[in-house]
Design an enzyme around this catalytic site. Structure first.
Site, mmCIF file in Angstrom:
data_model
loop_
_atom_site.group_PDB
_atom_site.id
_atom_site.type_symbol
_atom_site.label_atom_id
_atom_site.label_comp_id
_atom_site.label_asym_id
_atom_site.label_seq_id
_atom_site.Cartn_x
_atom_site.Cartn_y
_atom_site.Cartn_z
ATOM 1 C CE1 TYR A 145 -6.094 1.782 -2.171
ATOM 2 C CE2 TYR A 145 -4.541 3.176 -3.344
ATOM 3 C CZ TYR A 145 -5.524 2.202 -3.347
ATOM 4 O OH TYR A 145 -5.924 1.653 -4.540
ATOM 5 C CD1 TRP A 148 -3.785 -4.551 0.195
ATOM 6 C CD2 TRP A 148 -3.203 -6.681 0.478
ATOM 7 N NE1 TRP A 148 -4.941 -5.283 0.342
ATOM 8 C CE2 TRP A 148 -4.608 -6.594 0.515
ATOM 9 C CE3 TRP A 148 -2.591 -7.935 0.639
ATOM 10 C CZ2 TRP A 148 -5.417 -7.704 0.710
ATOM 11 C CZ3 TRP A 148 -3.403 -9.041 0.824
ATOM 12 C CH2 TRP A 148 -4.793 -8.920 0.859
#
Length: 812
Positions: A145, A148
């Site tokens: 998740y 980045w």
């Protein structure tokens, strides 16, 4: 800073000056260099750049100066990361797992075996089906998740989510780690998350702001990198802040880079007591009648329900400046002066995200919003509050145009369980248990299978030792990564992914300015046997008969062209994808009107037609919805709750007398780039630095440049001492993101080793070895990484830090 690091920086600066000033380099040599190399445009979290390639090797990286106003040295480290010895070269499987023995207790302790891609994919598919047979798709946990990993459209977390959704879904993440507390509260208080919202334009601050309060915000440091492609133009705006004569006040236990740049007044607050300080200021403003009563009456709801608590009529404790002084260690007179300055001058409060990553972090942003409402400048040019000035160029004027989106995770998810971002260990350790979250109840399923792509939970999750022990209970752990991160070393199956430099992609510029689209062109061929995440998950989908549905039969380039069609560049400017790809970057103009933007101005001008998306359309100083949850540690209005660990806990301080904070890193994004040469600028003897005040260094008998052990009941780590006057007494700081690596005589030849994980000392300074998995409250269940007490002592004999070395691989 010790002498060796001073010398490093001094020599580096001298060398750079010599190169720039050399007529030879800028003349004949430069021309010859250009002839022999290919210049390829791309982009990163650290800025847009050109890679100079010769013979399929990156020989240099230079910034795209038209797109990056103030380049950072971090972009130079990207080539080193691409060719790092810590690359995952081949698909591998943990030895016992490959032999069918399982032995999750050996996860992270034994060698891997090199296998073919077909074998690895078959094993992953088999493990997924096994988990589905045992517990359905609720037995699958997608630990990917955040997005980045890189700024492009093909984010590994989205591609992983897309795969799981094709096969019925998986347990996933709700909210996020960055703003897990504030993100759940702010929308109900002020109608928006605020932490990612367009901020008041720099031009309005320069023209109108008299006082800027940096409440934990470090604009200069955290704006060096971003979620998308940073342009660093904000640094030019900061120079204008200085010229405008804005008075800057920094409320922070650290005298930050920004405080130093702005020559700010420093309020050395005790960590974790910010809400108490704000309540003391609010009490003073009310009792003196200096607060903006008209603003409170017209634009807010529930002040009358909050007032009895502020005045002590609910609990018998009035929240006076004198009360706040005992908690914050800030003199009552200073608290009163702060309130007087803010209410009498046009004041902008720049909040941050670190304060809400603490016990009862839900209270922090709500307190700032309530205080700002009493000051009454919300919606005025240069006044009010903002929670994103420190993030990705907050304050940059917005183009108002569409850049480019990313790959969708698609539909098909039938699993209705999403856990708060910091609850990973709880999910694995507590099957069948209930947890409260935003007024509802979540029941943890029995997870058997975990997959992580494009991130390293052993690093960003709290209480690393607890997580390692939890992961050893799972049936299967799969990691898709270009590098041997600490999480990859804890996996059963590791699939080597390409880096962003080894694939084609596209990216939009800046969450706020949205003024460019970048071509992220493939720079070099994939190293070793690595494959794109898109190809890896398409291969996995094929094992379930879903390959066509997953890919829609499109190549990467076809997807990129499809995503590009939604951009303003294509729709309104008529620039074809091929033309854009050839250009490498498209630039949008910023309209003059955007430079006049003032956050909440429309609401202030017309609170009826521009009502906030809250219960009453106003700022909720009191929330009926929140009150209805009935939580003991989260009520219907702002309150002071004593943190479980802080310097005000006299008994615990006897054992652990230092408060540890973990700011964002100066030369990384989280753990990215920790395996590159650029870390040499700040590491101390190969370890993450620990900043400590001169008084505390003397008290604990440690010196600048020494290696010390930092410890508490959750674990211990090694760090390099940096003695500095820029941190208050009683507080130490270790930046987050160092790669976890064990250093313990009991560990032997293992990677992590030891039967009691807490006894395994981290050799590199990974701060989350020390942080707690305690949630913020029953409301948000977010991280409390900044609520930590520790002690330090001399480390004694230490072994080399091997955080970046790959594990032993049979057959490699």
């Amino acid at each position: 800073m010790n002498n060796s690091r001073r010398d490093f920086l001094k020599v580096g600066a001298a060398t750079s000056a010599a190169v720039v000033g050399s007529g030879t380099v800028t003349g004949a040599f430069a021309n010859e260099f250009a002839k022999r190399t290919t210049k390829i445009p791309s982009a990163s979290h650290f800025g847009a750049f050109y890679a100079h390639v010769r013979d399929n090797k990156i020989v240099d990286i230079t910034s795209q100066l038209d797109s990056d106003a103030n380049p950072t040295v971090m972009v130079k480290a990207l080539a080193d990361r691409n060719s790092s010895n810590s690359r995952v070269k081949y698909p591998v499987v943990r030895k016992s797992y490959l032999e069918g023995k399982g032995r999750g207790d050996l996860r992270g302790k034994e060698e891997f075996v090199r296998v073919s891609w077909d074998t690895a994919i078959d094993l992953v598919a088999k493990a997924i089906k096994k988990a589905q047979d045992k517990g359905g798709n609720e037995a699958l946990y997608n630990a990917s998740y955040g997005g980045w990993a890189h700024p492009g459209a093909f984010k590994p977390n989205a591609l992983a989510g897309r795969f799981f959704n094709q096969i019925g879904g998986a347990v996933r993440t709700s909210g996020e780690y960055s703003n897990g507390a504030a993100g759940q509260v702010n929308p109900s208080v002020v109608g928006d998350m605020e932490v990612y919202s367009i901020q008041t334009a720099h031009e309005q601050i320069i023209e109108n702001t008299e006082v800027m309060v940096l409440w934990g915000a470090d604009l200069y440091k955290t704006n060096r990198a971003g979620y998308s492609v940073h342009n660093h133009r904000c640094f030019d705006a900061y120079e204008e802040y200085k010229k405008a004569g804005i008075k800057v006040i920094s409320i922070d236990p650290i005298y930050t880079t920004s405080a130093q740049e702005f020559k700010a007044d420093w309020i050395k607050i005790r960590p974790g007591s910010d809400v108490a300080l704000m309540l003391g200021m609010m009490n003073y403003l009310y009792k003196t009648g200096k607060y903006d009563k008209k603003f409170i009456e017209k634009y807010t709801y529930g002040f009358d329900k909050f007032l009895p608590y502020l005045l002590g009529k609910e609990d018998g404790i009035e929240k006076t400046p004198q009360w706040a002084e005992k908690l914050t260690e800030i003199p009552a007179k200073t608290i009163e002066k702060l309130a007087d300055i803010m209410v009498s001058k046009r004041t902008f409060i720049a909040g941050n995200w670190a304060m809400q990553r603490a016990h009862h972090g839900e209270q922090v942003d709500w307190s700032i919003i309530t205080l700002a409402s009493m000051i009454g400048q919300v919606g005025l040019p240069g006044g009010g509050f903002g929670f994103s000035m420190h993030y990705e160029g907050g304050g940059d004027a917005n183009s108002g145009k569409n850049t480019i989106g990313g790959m969708s995770q698609g539909g098909g998810d039938k699993v209705r369980i999403a856990i708060p971002a910091s609850r990973m260990s709880d999910l694995i350790n507590k099957p069948g248990e209930n947890v409260t979250y935003k007024g509802k109840v979540i029941k943890y399923p029995k997870v058997e299978f975990m997959l992580s792509a494009g991130g390293s939970p052993i690093g960003h999750q709290p209480n690393v030792n607890e997580l390692i022990e939890a992961m050893r209970k799972l049936d299967t752990v799969v990691v898709v990564e270009p590098w041997w991160t600490p999480t990859a070393k804890m996996a059963d199956i590791v699939l080597p992914a390409t880096t962003t430099m080894e694939r084609d992609d596209v990216a939009g510029a800046m969450s706020y300015s949205a003024d460019r689209i970048y071509a992220m062109k493939k720079i070099v061929d994939p190293r070793y046997e690595s494959k794109d995440d898109y190809e890896i998950f398409t291969m996995l989908a094929d094992k379930f008969g879903k390959a066509r549905r997953y890919s829609r039969g499109r190549t990467v380039k076809q997807w990129l062209e499809r995503l590009y069609k939604r951009s303003t560049a294509k729709r309104d400017m008529g620039i074809s994808f091929d033309k854009f790809w050839d250009m490498g970057v498209i630039k949008y103009d910023i309209p003059t009107s955007a430079r006049k933007f003032v956050r909440h101005e429309a609401f202030r001008k017309d609170p009826v037609n521009n009502a906030l998306k809250t219960e009453t359309g106003k700022i909720q100083i009191f929330s009926e919805k929140f009150a209805s949850y009935g939580y003991e540690d989260f009520k219907g209005h702002v309150m002071w709750f004593e943190p479980a660990e802080w310097l005000g806990n006299e008994e615990l301080v006897k054992k652990y007398p230092l408060h540890l904070v973990s700011p964002h890193p100066t030369y990384r994004i989280h753990s990215q780039l920790d395996n590159t040469w650029v870390q040499n600028v700040h590491k101390v003897q190969g370890r993450e630095p620990i900043r400590i005040s001169p008084n505390d260094a003397k008290k604990f008998g440690v010196k600048d440049g020494e290696i010390v052990e930092v410890f508490n009941d959750r674990g211990s780590l090694l760090a390099g001492v940096v003695v500095t006057n820029t941190i208050r007494d009683g507080v130490v700081a270790i930046e987050e993101g160092a790669w976890y690596s064990p250093e313990d005589a009991q560990a032997g030849e293992s990677i992590f080793g030891g039967n009691d994980q807490r006894k395994v000392r981290c050799n590199s300074g990974q701060v989350n070895v020390l942080t707690s998995s305690r949630p913020t409250s029953a409301m948000a269940q977010a991280t409390t990484a900044n609520t930590v007490l520790v002690s330090i002592k001399k480390a004694g004999t230490v072994s080399p830090n091997v955080a970046y070395n790959p594990p032993k691989i049979i057959g490699a």
